[in-house]
Motif scaffolding. Sequence first.
Motif, PDB file in Angstrom:
ATOM      1  N   GLU A 207       0.821  -1.217   0.000  1.00 43.48           N
ATOM      2  CA  GLU A 207       0.000   0.000   0.000  1.00 43.48           C
ATOM      3  C   GLU A 207       0.852   1.263   0.000  1.00 43.48           C
ATOM      4  O   GLU A 207       0.572   2.212  -0.743  1.00 43.48           O
ATOM      5  CB  GLU A 207      -0.945   0.001   1.200  1.00 43.48           C
ATOM      6  CG  GLU A 207      -1.882   1.201   1.205  1.00 43.48           C
ATOM      7  CD  GLU A 207      -2.932   1.117   2.296  1.00 43.48           C
ATOM      8  OE1 GLU A 207      -3.690   2.092   2.453  1.00 43.48           O
ATOM      9  OE2 GLU A 207      -2.999   0.085   2.985  1.00 43.48           O
ATOM     10  N   THR A 227      -4.462  -2.546  -4.268  1.00 33.96           N
ATOM     11  CA  THR A 227      -4.135  -1.213  -3.747  1.00 33.96           C
ATOM     12  C   THR A 227      -4.091  -0.169  -4.856  1.00 33.96           C
ATOM     13  O   THR A 227      -4.612   0.944  -4.677  1.00 33.96           O
ATOM     14  CB  THR A 227      -2.790  -1.247  -3.002  1.00 33.96           C
ATOM     15  OG1 THR A 227      -1.794  -1.824  -3.855  1.00 33.96           O
ATOM     16  CG2 THR A 227      -2.880  -2.078  -1.748  1.00 33.96           C
ATOM     17  N   SER A 230      -7.582   0.834  -5.989  1.00 28.12           N
ATOM     18  CA  SER A 230      -8.261   1.697  -5.025  1.00 28.12           C
ATOM     19  C   SER A 230      -7.658   3.099  -4.989  1.00 28.12           C
ATOM     20  O   SER A 230      -8.365   4.101  -5.116  1.00 28.12           O
ATOM     21  CB  SER A 230      -8.187   1.068  -3.633  1.00 28.12           C
ATOM     22  OG  SER A 230      -8.702   1.946  -2.659  1.00 28.12           O
TER      23      SER A 230
END
Length: 287
Positions: A207, A227, A230
Amino acid sequence: MDNNSGDEHIFETVGKCRIKVHNGQVVEIGEPRIKDCPLAKRFEIPVDEISKKAIKKTIEQRIRSFGMCTARRKVISDREFFGFAPAELLACGLRSGMFDAAICNCDGAGTLIITNPAMVLGISGLLSGLISTSPIPEVIDRIEQYGGVVFDRVGASLDPLGATIVAQKMGFSRIAIPVSDPDIAENIRTYYPGAFIFGVHMSGIAEEDAQRMVGVSDLVTGCASKTIRSIAGKKALLQVGAVIPIFALTPLGKELIMKRVLEADEKFFLKPTTFPVVCDNQPEPLL
């Protein structure tokens, strides 16, 4: 060269697994971390079910068909495999004059400075995630014959930042660089603020590293990364594709995608929306 004991090429491919090719033979295949990928089903040798056997079969086909990791390596092609994949987008940028050079990696030669769109397609169209390689003189000579510049003829090292420095000294100013390492991406952005950075091979990225890549990239591919999908989805100005999405994160990234739309034969439906746009048909699992 195929009989040279030092001939070794390592890369990541479908399934997020590591492949080792030695003397033109697949000698090692890591355990796939992704079990299903819609994109892999569209390969020349389709990978309908991701397994070591299926991966070996498709890599061996690449070795046979265009000489990957051997002295027979083809470096020029006009074939486009996926409309908005990194190789196709970078080639479009060179054709349109948006870029005057692209920095790409090649098995058997290392990092290159390329000005020929057909070389971007020929080298990067079916090569993914090169981790290390060793020099193959025939491949290096062929690249130089068609106008490419090999950053390290002796060691075939992978050094996008070093190649960018050389490209700048050669007089190139509109340089596109595919990058998967956030440290390298941030260094390129620091030293060359005008560089076009394309985040690639993002599956499995942590992340924090995803945040860093999104922070400095113009384009980034979602790959099988939970990740990136998103984080980039929230920042994106434009998204193309939903199975393997490409996110434009800056006006320059958006411009490149639109240039590709203008030259493509396909029909498109455009509408304002919120990102990320998702679909049921995507890699499984997302990493």
